[in-house]
Design a protein around this motif. Sequence first.
Motif, PDB file in Angstrom:
ATOM      1  N   ALA A  95      27.649 -96.065  40.869  1.00 50.72           N
ATOM      2  CA  ALA A  95      29.619 -96.098  40.074  1.00 50.72           C
ATOM      3  C   ALA A  95      29.651 -97.963  40.138  1.00 50.72           C
ATOM      4  O   ALA A  95      29.284 -98.527  40.881  1.00 50.72           O
ATOM      5  CB  ALA A  95      30.039 -95.453  40.937  1.00 50.72           C
ATOM      6  N   LYS A  96      30.984 -98.238  39.143  1.00 47.96           N
ATOM      7  CA  LYS A  96      31.035 -99.297  39.492  1.00 47.96           C
ATOM      8  C   LYS A  96      32.693 -99.713  39.040  1.00 47.96           C
ATOM      9  O   LYS A  96      33.067 -98.679  37.874  1.00 47.96           O
ATOM     10  CB  LYS A  96      29.981-100.247  38.626  1.00 47.96           C
ATOM     11  N   THR A 121      33.001 -94.061  29.111  1.00 45.86           N
ATOM     12  CA  THR A 121      32.901 -93.831  30.685  1.00 45.86           C
ATOM     13  C   THR A 121      31.588 -94.584  31.002  1.00 45.86           C
ATOM     14  O   THR A 121      30.651 -94.147  30.029  1.00 45.86           O
ATOM     15  CB  THR A 121      33.156 -92.200  31.112  1.00 45.86           C
ATOM     16  N   ALA A 122      30.978 -94.662  32.444  1.00 49.62           N
ATOM     17  CA  ALA A 122      30.508 -95.640  32.476  1.00 49.62           C
ATOM     18  C   ALA A 122      29.190 -94.183  32.874  1.00 49.62           C
ATOM     19  O   ALA A 122      29.465 -93.388  32.854  1.00 49.62           O
ATOM     20  CB  ALA A 122      29.886 -96.786  33.736  1.00 49.62           C
ATOM     21  N   ARG A 123      27.569 -94.467  32.136  1.00 46.49           N
ATOM     22  CA  ARG A 123      27.178 -93.177  32.168  1.00 46.49           C
ATOM     23  C   ARG A 123      25.908 -93.579  32.286  1.00 46.49           C
ATOM     24  O   ARG A 123      24.999 -94.481  32.251  1.00 46.49           O
ATOM     25  CB  ARG A 123      26.923 -92.521  30.663  1.00 46.49           C
ATOM     26  N   PRO A 124      25.024 -93.442  33.583  1.00 48.78           N
ATOM     27  CA  PRO A 124      23.555 -93.407  33.957  1.00 48.78           C
ATOM     28  C   PRO A 124      23.030 -93.227  32.773  1.00 48.78           C
ATOM     29  O   PRO A 124      23.088 -92.285  32.654  1.00 48.78           O
ATOM     30  CB  PRO A 124      23.679 -92.023  35.119  1.00 48.78           C
ATOM     31  N   LYS A 304      20.831 -97.104  36.161  1.00 55.20           N
ATOM     32  CA  LYS A 304      21.499 -98.336  35.518  1.00 55.20           C
ATOM     33  C   LYS A 304      22.274 -97.475  35.288  1.00 55.20           C
ATOM     34  O   LYS A 304      22.886 -96.190  34.365  1.00 55.20           O
ATOM     35  CB  LYS A 304      20.868 -99.502  34.532  1.00 55.20           C
ATOM     36  N   LEU A 305      24.196 -97.777  34.895  1.00 56.60           N
ATOM     37  CA  LEU A 305      25.077 -97.501  34.047  1.00 56.60           C
ATOM     38  C   LEU A 305      25.039 -98.418  32.937  1.00 56.60           C
ATOM     39  O   LEU A 305      24.812 -99.724  32.914  1.00 56.60           O
ATOM     40  CB  LEU A 305      25.678 -98.072  35.115  1.00 56.60           C
TER      41      LEU A 305
END
Length: 412
Positions: A95-96, A121-124, A304-305
């Motif tokens: 999460a960031k 949205t940021a996705r792993p 990573k994101l």
Amino acid sequence: MGDTLQDFILAYCEEVGALVERPAYNLVDVLLPDEIARRLRTDTYLRLAFSEEAAAAHPNALHLTYGHPLLERIEEDVRGRGQAIHWFINDVRLAKSGLFEVIQKEIGLPNARLRLLKNATARPQLHHYVQFNFKVALITDEKQEELVSAIMDLHSGQPAWALEEVRSPLPLEQEYRLRPLPDAPPLWKPDLPLLSVERLTWLQELAGQVVAKKLEPRIRALQRRTARRLELDRARLEAYYDDTSAELERRMARAADEDRRRSLEEKLAFTRAERERKLADVEAKYRLRLVLNLINVAFITQPKLALEAIVENRYTSITHTFVWDPLLRRVDPPLCQACGQPRYRLHLCTNGHLAGDECILHCSACKREFCTLCQDDMGACAVCGKLLCVHSQIRCKVCGQVTCQEHVGQCH
């Protein structure tokens, strides 16, 4: 990543289930399983020193260096056990907050701007590295050996210099503890499957080039030393054969008998031929050879994101995926699409490519920017030579040459 030899030994000990402690700097206590100790023909308990200072401070320690018989047996055991191991980095925060703002701050775009994709949205996702461990031999009139590693990014085909420069031990684990995540797509050779033999073969070749680059200072220093020794040996050989030839020529000048003269001529020819052979031999003796032998590889998987954003200017716009590395706490540098090198400063080519400063061409008239992939869209004024893009070129109806607006009609 620390000392390569020590890293190699510690990774081996962990793989075979040994107990390891570090009582002092460059000093390691190892308790080997009985079976492994028998295979290595050594004691189950070892105190290993990895520097002369540690060995001097602990006389009962085994000073493990390149060429040591125990190291040779460990390398043989590694080959026998298989050449690959898989490590996972689980201890990262997926999460960031404010990731888009971080990307805006870290990525320079001189001719474009960033805009967050709607509902993005940021996705792993999982990213993979491959650490190649080579046994390197530098061979001239003597032989020097050592272990040298190169960590390569499987997705970009680039050296993972930032990962190698991490001073603290990487949080490597043998089991993956996170939820299932998709693999990040390959950016380099995207037509090949991520874990294909062909991709790994290419990557090994690139890793060998990285190792050779790491050794350049050593190689240059060794070449300087061997050049001096070669010069001395050549001077000695040339002086010897010059004296021998001169003596034979003097004897020929004094020889009255034809058979005697013919015999001396044959000896002189043999001496000259032998001189060339000896000089060629000494050249070969001091010629530096670099030999790389792959010992093993380690796959390193890390989540990573990824965040998609729009890169746009007045001429075009593209959607690009930016990646946040939670271990290094930075945005991964995007790759220049022209040369493939990572860059934190990128231009948006008029045809939609991201390229670094070195790979950008500027139209002198309309100021559009094109990357070297699009150089067919660029030309030059036949009169002044200034670069012109296809949108600013004026083609002469008389001679067919391209000119700028200022030199219309002067080309013919």
